[in-house]
Motif scaffolding. Sequence first.
Motif, PDB file in Angstrom:
ATOM      1  N   THR A  18       0.889  -1.169  -0.094  1.00  0.00           N
ATOM      2  CA  THR A  18       0.107   0.078   0.023  1.00  0.00           C
ATOM      3  C   THR A  18       0.920   1.185   0.056  1.00  0.00           C
ATOM      4  OG1 THR A  18      -0.160  -0.041   2.424  1.00  0.00           O
ATOM      5  CG2 THR A  18      -2.021  -1.284   1.278  1.00  0.00           C
ATOM      6  N   LYS A  19       2.172   1.201   0.085  1.00  0.00           N
ATOM      7  CA  LYS A  19       3.097   2.136   0.097  1.00  0.00           C
ATOM      8  C   LYS A  19       3.059   2.898  -1.345  1.00  0.00           C
ATOM      9  CE  LYS A  19       5.604  -0.212   3.547  1.00  0.00           C
ATOM     10  NZ  LYS A  19       4.931  -1.416   3.673  1.00  0.00           N
ATOM     11  N   GLU A  20       3.568   4.261  -1.179  1.00  0.00           N
ATOM     12  CA  GLU A  20       3.735   5.015  -2.648  1.00  0.00           C
ATOM     13  C   GLU A  20       5.255   5.522  -2.278  1.00  0.00           C
ATOM     14  OE1 GLU A  20       2.349   5.118  -5.528  1.00  0.00           O
ATOM     15  OE2 GLU A  20       0.647   3.807  -4.843  1.00  0.00           O
ATOM     16  N   ASN A  65      18.580   1.352   8.142  1.00  0.00           N
ATOM     17  CA  ASN A  65      19.047  -0.035   8.366  1.00  0.00           C
ATOM     18  C   ASN A  65      17.993  -1.124   7.663  1.00  0.00           C
ATOM     19  OD1 ASN A  65      17.019   0.733  10.257  1.00  0.00           O
ATOM     20  ND2 ASN A  65      17.595  -0.697  11.742  1.00  0.00           N
ATOM     21  N   TYR A  66      17.075  -0.411   6.936  1.00  0.00           N
ATOM     22  CA  TYR A  66      15.933  -1.192   6.166  1.00  0.00           C
ATOM     23  C   TYR A  66      16.145  -1.370   4.919  1.00  0.00           C
ATOM     24  CZ  TYR A  66      12.631  -1.854  10.385  1.00  0.00           C
ATOM     25  OH  TYR A  66      11.998  -2.050  11.539  1.00  0.00           O
ATOM     26  N   GLU A  67      16.480  -2.309   4.484  1.00  0.00           N
ATOM     27  CA  GLU A  67      16.649  -2.363   2.752  1.00  0.00           C
ATOM     28  C   GLU A  67      15.424  -2.839   2.443  1.00  0.00           C
ATOM     29  OE1 GLU A  67      19.899  -5.612   2.540  1.00  0.00           O
ATOM     30  OE2 GLU A  67      21.216  -4.018   2.636  1.00  0.00           O
ATOM     31  N   VAL A  68      14.973  -2.239   1.205  1.00  0.00           N
ATOM     32  CA  VAL A  68      13.663  -2.474   0.729  1.00  0.00           C
ATOM     33  C   VAL A  68      14.022  -2.924  -1.015  1.00  0.00           C
ATOM     34  CG1 VAL A  68      12.394  -0.891   2.175  1.00  0.00           C
ATOM     35  CG2 VAL A  68      13.360   0.087   0.035  1.00  0.00           C
ATOM     36  N   TYR A  69      12.911  -3.455  -1.370  1.00  0.00           N
ATOM     37  CA  TYR A  69      12.941  -4.000  -2.982  1.00  0.00           C
ATOM     38  C   TYR A  69      11.892  -3.479  -3.593  1.00  0.00           C
ATOM     39  CZ  TYR A  69      16.350  -7.355  -1.091  1.00  0.00           C
ATOM     40  OH  TYR A  69      17.592  -7.938  -0.601  1.00  0.00           O
ATOM     41  N   LEU A  70      12.030  -2.776  -4.880  1.00  0.00           N
ATOM     42  CA  LEU A  70      11.054  -2.381  -5.793  1.00  0.00           C
ATOM     43  C   LEU A  70      11.296  -2.974  -7.097  1.00  0.00           C
ATOM     44  CD1 LEU A  70      13.275   0.704  -4.532  1.00  0.00           C
ATOM     45  CD2 LEU A  70      10.936   1.338  -4.751  1.00  0.00           C
TER      46      LEU A  70
END
Length: 72
Positions: A18-20, A65-70
């Motif tokens: 749900t994030k943009e 410290n959070y790695e996110v994937y797009l």
Amino acid sequence: MDKETLYKRVHAMIISSTKEPKYMALSTVKIADLFRVKPEEIEKMLIELINEGRLKKTKLPDRSNYEVYLLP
């Protein structure tokens, strides 16, 4: 463990976010538990998907410290 299966699962997780813009913080340990493989195998396949240009990996500006994937 099949790389295509992992990609489809990660793709679905990102799309359902749900994030943009759409992104997802992934736990390789939880994914490995779902597929009953070692977390190292999941990490290796995620790196391969990034190198192929099918995923992007970045860090959140407010939580480094959070790695996110797009999706590209």
